[in-house]
Design an enzyme around this catalytic site. Structure first.
Site, PDB file in Angstrom:
ATOM      1  N   TYR A 138      48.490  42.583  36.510  1.00 59.71           N
ATOM      2  CA  TYR A 138      47.978  41.399  37.205  1.00 59.71           C
ATOM      3  C   TYR A 138      46.546  41.108  36.787  1.00 59.71           C
ATOM      4  O   TYR A 138      45.832  41.985  36.306  1.00 59.71           O
ATOM      5  CB  TYR A 138      48.090  41.546  38.727  1.00 59.71           C
ATOM      6  CG  TYR A 138      47.099  42.511  39.354  1.00 59.71           C
ATOM      7  CD1 TYR A 138      47.413  43.844  39.530  1.00 59.71           C
ATOM      8  CD2 TYR A 138      45.842  42.073  39.775  1.00 59.71           C
ATOM      9  CE1 TYR A 138      46.521  44.730  40.113  1.00 59.71           C
ATOM     10  CE2 TYR A 138      44.942  42.937  40.372  1.00 59.71           C
ATOM     11  CZ  TYR A 138      45.277  44.276  40.533  1.00 59.71           C
ATOM     12  OH  TYR A 138      44.384  45.140  41.107  1.00 59.71           O
ATOM     13  N   CYS A 139      46.175  39.839  36.963  1.00 59.41           N
ATOM     14  CA  CYS A 139      44.791  39.415  36.731  1.00 59.41           C
ATOM     15  C   CYS A 139      44.496  38.253  37.675  1.00 59.41           C
ATOM     16  O   CYS A 139      45.254  38.004  38.602  1.00 59.41           O
ATOM     17  CB  CYS A 139      44.580  39.037  35.267  1.00 59.41           C
ATOM     18  SG  CYS A 139      45.583  37.645  34.716  1.00 59.41           S
ATOM     19  N   THR A 140      43.414  37.521  37.435  1.00 59.95           N
ATOM     20  CA  THR A 140      42.972  36.497  38.390  1.00 59.95           C
ATOM     21  C   THR A 140      43.960  35.339  38.540  1.00 59.95           C
ATOM     22  O   THR A 140      44.397  35.031  39.633  1.00 59.95           O
ATOM     23  CB  THR A 140      41.612  35.914  37.938  1.00 59.95           C
ATOM     24  OG1 THR A 140      40.769  37.001  37.580  1.00 59.95           O
ATOM     25  CG2 THR A 140      40.975  35.090  39.032  1.00 59.95           C
TER      26      THR A 140
END
Ligand SMILES: [Zn+2]
Ligand SMILES: [Zn+2]
Length: 344
Positions: free
Chosen positions: A199-201
Site C-alpha cells: 500500500y501507499c498514499t
C-alpha cells in the site's frame, strides 16, 4: 525574517483569497502512452488556469500524476472537461478525507518529466501491465486478517512515521527509488510463497512496484486500490473497520490528513508525542520535520540552533546563505537528525 519568501507566499495567498473560492483537494494518476506530453500539459494548463485550479501535476510519456485543488464551484465543470480527454475518461479522482487548510496549494504547476514517478526501474526490462491484484477496503481488511500475508508500507520513513496500517512492515527508506531493492532484500526474500500486500498514499507507487515484484518471482502480489486515501473514504462511507492508525501524509500544504486520533510519532527535538509537521523557518533549509508546540516556541520553528541563529541575521546575509545552499524540498531523514536541543 525571510521577507523575500514570505512576501511571495502571502501575496499568492492574498490573490487566492481575493477570488473567494473554497477548494476540494483531488489527486489522480494513470499510466498511459502519451507520445507528446507537452501537448497534454499545455491543454491542461489552459483549461485548469481558466477554472482557477491550483496544484502540482507531472505529465510524461508514461502517463499523468496530479495533485490539485479545485474550486468547489468549478468541480463539475473540471470533471466534465477532464473526462472529455480520451485517456482520462472515467479516471478515479481521489478526493481528500478532510480539508482543514485554506489553500492546499498556492499556484498551478504542470511539468513535463521523464517519468511521473521516480522509481528507478527500467520499464523495458519487465511487463509493467502485469500488476498486482487490486483490493478494495473490504477485501484488504479480510486479507490482512490472515497469517500468511506480508503487509508492506511502500512509503518513505517520514510518511509512515505519523501513520500506517496496524501490523504493517515499515521499511526505513527515504526515497521510493531506494525502497524497492531494500524491501526485496530485507523483507520479501525467502517469502516467495506468502501473499504480499502493498500500500501507499494514493496507489500510484504500487502500480508499477507490484508488477516489478511479480517479475522478481513473487506471485501472490496484491495492492490497495487507490491507496490509503480511497481506503479511508470507503471505511467511512461503508462503515467498515478502519485499520489505519494516525495520519496519512499528503503532498500538499495540509501535509497530512488525520485518519485516527492516535498520535504514534514523537517530536524530533524533545521526544514528546507529536505528529505535527513544520518546515524549518530558515528558507535556505526548509527541512520538513516533526516539532511539538513547546519546541516550536523555543526554536522559533527552526530545525536546529544553526538555522535559528541564521533567521536573526539581516536579510541580505540570509539571502547570501540561501544562495550557497542547494535548494531542494528537504524532508526529515532518519539518522541525519540528532536529539540535541531539549526544551527548558
Ligand atoms: Zn518537542
Ligand atoms: Zn533548518
Amino acid at each position: 525574517m525571510q521577507l523575500w519568501n514570505k512576501y511571495n507566499k502571502e501575496e499568492l495567498e492574498a490573490q487566492l483569497r481575493a477570488k473567494g473560492h473554497e477548494y476540494v483537494t483531488v489527486s489522480f494518476y494513470t499510466y498511459a502512452k502519451l507520445p507528446n506530453p507537452q501537448i497534454v500539459r499545455d491543454h491542461l494548463y489552459q483549461a485548469w488556469h481558466r477554472l482557477d485550479i491550483v496544484g502540482r501535476t507531472y505529465v510524461a510519456k508514461e502517463g499523468i500524476n496530479a495533485q490539485i485543488a479545485v474550486p468547489k464551484a468549478h468541480f463539475d465543470q473540471f470533471k466534465e472537461e477532464l473526462y472529455r480527454i480520451d485517456f482520462l475518461h472515467g479516471i478515479r479522482l481521489n478526493v481528500a478525507v478532510e480539508e482543514g487548510q485554506e489553500f492546499p496549494f498556492l499556484k498551478l504547476k504542470i511539468k513535463v518529466r521523464d517519468k511521473i514517478l521516480a522509481d528507478g526501474l527500467d520499464d523495458q526490462s519487465f511487463d509493467v501491465t502485469n500488476k498486482g491484484q487490486h483490493l478494495n477496503a473490504q477485501e484488504f481488511n479480510a486479507l490482512t486478517s490472515s497469517d500468511d500475508c506480508l503487509l508492506v508500507d511502500f512509503r518513505n520513513h517520514y510518511e509512515h512515521e505519523v501513520g500506517h496500517f496496524k501490523d504493517a512492515i515499515l521499511p526505513d527508506v527515504d526515497t521510493f527509488r531506494d525502497s524497492l531493492p531494500l524491501i526485496e532484500e530485507t523483507v520479501l526474500k525467502g517469502n516467495e510463497d506468502k501473499k504480499v500486500i502493498m500500500y501507499c498514499t494514493g496507489g500510484i507507487r504500487c502500480e508499477k512496484a507490484s508488477a516489478w515484484f511479480k517479475h522478481r518471482g513473487f506471485h501472490n502480489v496484491y495492492q490497495l486500490d487507490g491507496g490509503i486515501i480511497k481506503y479511508a473514504n470507503e471505511c467511512k462511507t461503508l462503515g467498515l473497520e478502519n485499520k489505519f492508525i494516525g495520519k496519512n501524509f499528503v503532498f500538499d500544504e495540509r501535509r497530512a490528513e488525520r485518519i485516527s486520533e492516535d498520535i504514534i510519532s514523537q517530536c524530533h527535538q524533545c521526544g514528546a508525542p507529536c505528529d505535527e509537521h513544520t518546515n524549518c523557518a530558515f528558507e535556505g533549509c526548509h527541512l520538513l520535520f516533526l516539532q511539538c508546540p513547546a519546541c516550536q516556541a523555543n526554536m522559533e520553528n527552526c530545525c536546529s540552533e544553526k538555522c535559528q541563529s541564521i533567521i536573526h541575521l539581516p536579510e541580505e546575509e540570509q539571502k547570501k546563505l540561501r544562495k550557497e545552499l542547494t535548494k531542494s524540498n528537504l524532508v526529515f531523514k532518519k539518522g541525519r537528525f540528532n536529539l540535541t536541543k531539549k526544551p527548558n
